[in-house]
Design an enzyme around this catalytic site. Structure first.
Site, PDB file in Angstrom:
ATOM      1  N   LYS A   1       2.641  -2.854   5.976  1.00  0.00           N
ATOM      2  CA  LYS A   1       2.569  -2.531   4.465  1.00  0.00           C
ATOM      3  C   LYS A   1       4.026  -2.220   4.041  1.00  0.00           C
ATOM      4  O   LYS A   1       4.784  -2.593   2.975  1.00  0.00           O
ATOM      5  CB  LYS A   1       1.748  -1.551   4.105  1.00  0.00           C
ATOM      6  CG  LYS A   1       0.215  -2.178   4.193  1.00  0.00           C
ATOM      7  CD  LYS A   1      -0.171  -3.104   3.163  1.00  0.00           C
ATOM      8  CE  LYS A   1      -0.967  -4.470   3.968  1.00  0.00           C
ATOM      9  NZ  LYS A   1      -1.062  -5.329   2.893  1.00  0.00           N
TER      10      LYS A   1
ATOM     11  N   TYR B   1      -0.555  -0.750  10.864  1.00  0.00           N
ATOM     12  CA  TYR B   1      -0.796  -1.123   9.600  1.00  0.00           C
ATOM     13  C   TYR B   1       0.201  -0.740   8.393  1.00  0.00           C
ATOM     14  O   TYR B   1       0.406  -1.361   7.756  1.00  0.00           O
ATOM     15  CB  TYR B   1      -2.412  -0.825   9.261  1.00  0.00           C
ATOM     16  CG  TYR B   1      -2.912  -1.152   7.852  1.00  0.00           C
ATOM     17  CD1 TYR B   1      -3.021  -2.406   7.481  1.00  0.00           C
ATOM     18  CD2 TYR B   1      -2.731   0.012   6.890  1.00  0.00           C
ATOM     19  CE1 TYR B   1      -3.343  -2.760   6.201  1.00  0.00           C
ATOM     20  CE2 TYR B   1      -3.447  -0.513   5.516  1.00  0.00           C
ATOM     21  CZ  TYR B   1      -3.577  -1.700   5.175  1.00  0.00           C
ATOM     22  OH  TYR B   1      -3.911  -2.019   3.938  1.00  0.00           O
TER      23      TYR B   1
ATOM     24  N   SER C   1       0.771  -1.147   0.067  1.00  0.00           N
ATOM     25  CA  SER C   1       0.116   0.057   0.085  1.00  0.00           C
ATOM     26  C   SER C   1       0.834   1.357   0.044  1.00  0.00           C
ATOM     27  O   SER C   1       1.869   1.386   0.532  1.00  0.00           O
ATOM     28  CB  SER C   1      -0.874  -0.035   1.227  1.00  0.00           C
ATOM     29  OG  SER C   1      -1.589   1.136   1.445  1.00  0.00           O
TER      30      SER C   1
END
Ligand SMILES: NC(=O)c1ccc[n+]([C@@H]2O[C@H](COP(=O)([O-])OP(=O)(O)OC[C@H]3O[C@@H](n4cnc5c(N)ncnc54)[C@H](OP(=O)(O)O)[C@@H]3O)[C@@H](O)[C@H]2O)c1
Length: 328
Positions: free
Chosen positions: A208, A204, A171
């Site tokens: 990534k 998070y 991401s």
């Protein structure tokens, strides 16, 4: 790349395109993890619609997988759709999935490692003891990437000059973590301490970044037979955001998010097109530079550190299993 304004601009200006209609995937076999929902399911549907011969959906719930299978078959009845159990929180489950792929498949051409979670609270995985974003997004993905190299390498040998493909779903948020745990004596161990968790989406985002560090190191070790790359699908409406209660997040997503199908276009584009993208980061269907940190000497150091720590963790969790035999 990397700033919030640029991110919002690209979400509004770029429209993800599906795979060109003349691309045929006839004769090929693909695996998509997280294939029962969101971007993974959309990517599976799109590839099946391009005459893909067989798709394996890796899902932690077989019943959800069966529902997804029927959805794919309703559009592409000739595709052989298989649902295999896969739980990234369990080393035995991941290993069994990898073994099944090696033993049962006569070929494996395309892998999209998409299973993921976005958790804004610190939760430890009961089975492995690791923080859950890191367990599911990095550790589970990394282990499976090693276990699937055998069938990918074997398939590539059947048609010399036509490498097989492994795409890890990362991401743009990898730009946004300070990654303070990089300087700890053991980065992965530090990430298991609640005091390292950070605010909001930081963990998070870190998971990534770990995806990118891992895939870059892996791509430098796989040789020419397998192309390993990473894809930023962009912000997309999906169940990923279900536990995000940040004020305003729903309105923000309504304005800026693409659909899951559009995110699926980006996954399929990265996994099928871009034959020169070894180790690359694909965003808006173009190979782009990852964050400055990733490209810096410090980032390269972190890449080696994360690789070594992750491999050591696997060797401890799965003693006697040869995970590195297909690296060159
Ligand atoms: N949506 C976005 O805006 C966005 C942006 C950038 C990157 N991504 C990445 O895209 C990928 C797919 O996300 P998505 O948006 O499609 O989310 P999603 O709709 O929530 O799908 C996530 C998938 O991962 C599966 N999964 C979760 N935990 C798992 C576990 N322990 N073991 C195996 N599978 C597990 C889910 O299964 P269940 O259905 O059983 O929960 C689901 O199939 C993720 O890696 C995410 O980080 C998404």
């Amino acid at each position: 790349m990397g700033g919030m304004a640029g991110f919002m601009y690209r979400q509004l200006k770029f429209t993800p395109k599906p795979l060109p209609v003349d691309v045929s995937l006839a004769g090929k076999t693909a695996i998509v993890t997280g294939g029962n929902a969101g971007l993974g399911l959309e990517a599976a549907k799109e590839m099946a619609a391009h005459d893909l011969s067989r798709i394996i959906l890796g899902t932690r719930s077989l019943s959800k997988g069966e529902t997804a299978k029927q959805e794919i078959l309703s559009q592409s009845p000739n595709c052989d759709v298989l649902v295999w159990e896969l739980d990234h929180t369990s080393f035995p489950s991941i290993r069994a999935f990898g073994q099944r792929a090696s033993q049962d498949l006569d070929r494996l051409d395309i892998v999209i490692l998409c299973a993921g979670v976005k958790l804004l609270n610190f939760i430890k995985c009961e089975e492995t003891g690791h923080e859950m974003n890191v367990q599911v997004n990095h550790i589970g993905t990394a282990l499976l990437s090693l276990l699937l190299l055998a069938p990918l390498q074997k398939t590539a040998k059947l048609t010399p000059g036509q490498p097989t493909r492994l795409t890890i779903v990362t991401s743009e948020v990898h730009f946004w973590t300070k990654f303070e745990s990089q300087s700890a004596p053991n980065t992965l161990a530090r990430l298991d301490e609640p005091s390292s968790f950070g605010q909001g989406m930081d963990r998070y985002n870190t998971s990534k970044l770990l995806n990118i560090l891992w895939l870059r190191e892996l791509s430098s070790k796989v040789g020419l037979d397998v192309i390993v790359n990473g894809v930023n699908p962009g912000l997309c409406a999906s169940t990923l955001h279900r536990s995000d209660t940040t004020p305003g997040v729903n309105t923000f997503n309504k304005i800026f998010a693409w659909t899951s199908a559009q995110g699926g276009h980006n996954l399929v584009d990265a996994a099928i097109q871009h034959s020169e993208s070894q180790g690359g980061y694909i965003s808006e269907q173009t190979t782009k530079e990852p964050s400055h940190f990733v490209l810096s000497p410090q980032g390269k150091q972190a890449q080696t550190k994360v690789w070594n720590e992750t491999v050591a963790l696997f060797q401890e969790a799965l003693p006697g299993v040869d995970l590195l035999g297909y690296l060159v």
